[in-house]
Motif scaffolding. Structure first.
Motif, PDB file in Angstrom:
ATOM      1  N   GLY A 129      12.867 -32.827 -48.703  1.00 28.00           N
ATOM      2  CA  GLY A 129      13.538 -34.633 -49.202  1.00 28.00           C
ATOM      3  C   GLY A 129      11.726 -35.213 -50.272  1.00 28.00           C
ATOM      4  N   THR A 130      11.956 -35.386 -50.727  1.00 27.17           N
ATOM      5  CA  THR A 130      11.761 -36.351 -51.530  1.00 27.17           C
ATOM      6  C   THR A 130      11.801 -37.873 -52.409  1.00 27.17           C
ATOM      7  OG1 THR A 130      12.476 -35.370 -53.811  1.00 27.17           O
ATOM      8  CG2 THR A 130      11.229 -34.082 -52.866  1.00 27.17           C
ATOM      9  N   TYR A 150       6.263 -35.911 -48.852  1.00 33.43           N
ATOM     10  CA  TYR A 150       7.553 -35.342 -48.911  1.00 33.43           C
ATOM     11  C   TYR A 150       7.833 -35.370 -47.130  1.00 33.43           C
ATOM     12  CZ  TYR A 150       4.851 -31.221 -47.938  1.00 33.43           C
ATOM     13  OH  TYR A 150       3.418 -30.241 -47.189  1.00 33.43           O
ATOM     14  N   GLN A 151       9.406 -34.812 -47.419  1.00 32.93           N
ATOM     15  CA  GLN A 151      10.157 -35.288 -45.720  1.00 32.93           C
ATOM     16  C   GLN A 151      10.325 -33.377 -45.938  1.00 32.93           C
ATOM     17  OE1 GLN A 151      10.283 -37.759 -43.534  1.00 32.93           O
ATOM     18  NE2 GLN A 151      10.073 -35.439 -42.768  1.00 32.93           N
ATOM     19  N   ALA A 162      20.566 -31.438 -43.684  1.00 34.85           N
ATOM     20  CA  ALA A 162      19.308 -32.064 -44.696  1.00 34.85           C
ATOM     21  C   ALA A 162      19.662 -33.704 -45.069  1.00 34.85           C
ATOM     22  CB  ALA A 162      18.712 -31.211 -46.232  1.00 34.85           C
ATOM     23  N   ALA A 163      20.638 -33.455 -45.623  1.00 31.20           N
ATOM     24  CA  ALA A 163      20.633 -34.599 -46.650  1.00 31.20           C
ATOM     25  C   ALA A 163      21.708 -36.249 -45.601  1.00 31.20           C
ATOM     26  CB  ALA A 163      22.003 -34.923 -47.423  1.00 31.20           C
ATOM     27  N   MET A 180      18.109 -37.192 -44.024  1.00 26.75           N
ATOM     28  CA  MET A 180      17.628 -37.992 -44.256  1.00 26.75           C
ATOM     29  C   MET A 180      17.773 -39.714 -44.971  1.00 26.75           C
ATOM     30  SD  MET A 180      14.499 -37.125 -46.032  1.00 26.75           S
ATOM     31  CE  MET A 180      14.398 -37.409 -48.010  1.00 26.75           C
ATOM     32  N   TRP A 207      15.331 -42.613 -50.917  1.00 26.41           N
ATOM     33  CA  TRP A 207      14.643 -40.833 -51.309  1.00 26.41           C
ATOM     34  C   TRP A 207      15.706 -40.968 -52.308  1.00 26.41           C
ATOM     35  CZ3 TRP A 207      18.281 -37.146 -50.376  1.00 26.41           C
ATOM     36  CH2 TRP A 207      19.489 -37.604 -49.684  1.00 26.41           C
ATOM     37  N   THR A 216      15.633 -37.066 -53.668  1.00 25.00           N
ATOM     38  CA  THR A 216      16.340 -35.462 -54.033  1.00 25.00           C
ATOM     39  C   THR A 216      16.193 -34.109 -52.646  1.00 25.00           C
ATOM     40  OG1 THR A 216      15.782 -35.793 -56.217  1.00 25.00           O
ATOM     41  CG2 THR A 216      16.498 -33.242 -55.169  1.00 25.00           C
ATOM     42  N   ILE A 217      17.235 -33.577 -52.324  1.00 24.34           N
ATOM     43  CA  ILE A 217      16.650 -32.642 -51.506  1.00 24.34           C
ATOM     44  C   ILE A 217      16.642 -31.204 -52.294  1.00 24.34           C
ATOM     45  CG2 ILE A 217      17.562 -30.706 -49.111  1.00 24.34           C
ATOM     46  CD1 ILE A 217      17.188 -34.086 -48.310  1.00 24.34           C
ATOM     47  N   TYR A 218      15.030 -30.453 -51.749  1.00 22.52           N
ATOM     48  CA  TYR A 218      15.099 -29.161 -52.197  1.00 22.52           C
ATOM     49  C   TYR A 218      15.190 -27.764 -50.947  1.00 22.52           C
ATOM     50  CZ  TYR A 218      14.235 -31.714 -56.503  1.00 22.52           C
ATOM     51  OH  TYR A 218      13.602 -32.292 -57.456  1.00 22.52           O
ATOM     52  N   TYR A 270      11.227 -25.926 -54.780  1.00 21.31           N
ATOM     53  CA  TYR A 270      10.525 -26.906 -54.448  1.00 21.31           C
ATOM     54  C   TYR A 270       8.730 -26.894 -54.313  1.00 21.31           C
ATOM     55  CZ  TYR A 270       7.592 -30.370 -52.511  1.00 21.31           C
ATOM     56  OH  TYR A 270       6.082 -31.828 -52.169  1.00 21.31           O
TER      57      TYR A 270
END
Length: 134
Positions: free
Chosen positions: A6-7, A18-19, A29-30, A33, A41, A43-45, A50
């Protein structure tokens, strides 16, 4: 389990972090977050994407937060992570966010990371932060 990252956007309080997240899907994942950071936050990559972006020069100097989505073993490494963040806050300046705000974020991160195990919190570090916030 898959590793996601997560960014945080430039305007966010944790924009230089970063997470890491362990989850079965990007949606989970979202959710991790959102549970941890609300909607502060970006974006999730997936981890590989990433890393590809890092190879292109994005996210330079960003520091990892403790991993979400797994039972984290709080070891000396985690303590060292928080100690390093505290030292960086105390010795550096940011044009985007005050030292007091950065200390408050660190304090919240420590308490949140140790939510399940408050007896293991790094109490000396929390006391140092509280003294700086007075």
């Amino acid at each position: 389990m898959t590793t996601f990252i997560g960014t945080f956007g430039i305007g966010h309080l944790r924009h230089r972090c970063y997470q890491p997240i362990q989850a079965d899907t990007a949606e989970l994942a979202a959710q991790h977050m959102a549970d941890r950071h609300g909607y502060d936050w970006s974006t999730i990559y997936p981890l590989e994407e990433y890393k590809s972006l890092q190879d292109l020069g994005h996210f330079k100097g960003h520091q990892p937060l403790p991993t979400l989505g797994v039972e984290t073993a709080f070891t000396d490494i985690v303590q060292q992570f928080f100690d390093r963040r505290y030292s960086e806050i105390m010795t550096s300046r940011s044009p985007f966010i005050s030292k007091q705000e950065r200390l408050q974020i660190l304090q919240q991160d420590i308490c949140s990371a140790y939510r399940e195990k408050p007896a293991e919190r790094p109490h000396a570090l929390l006391r140092d932060i509280e003294l700086q916030l007075c």
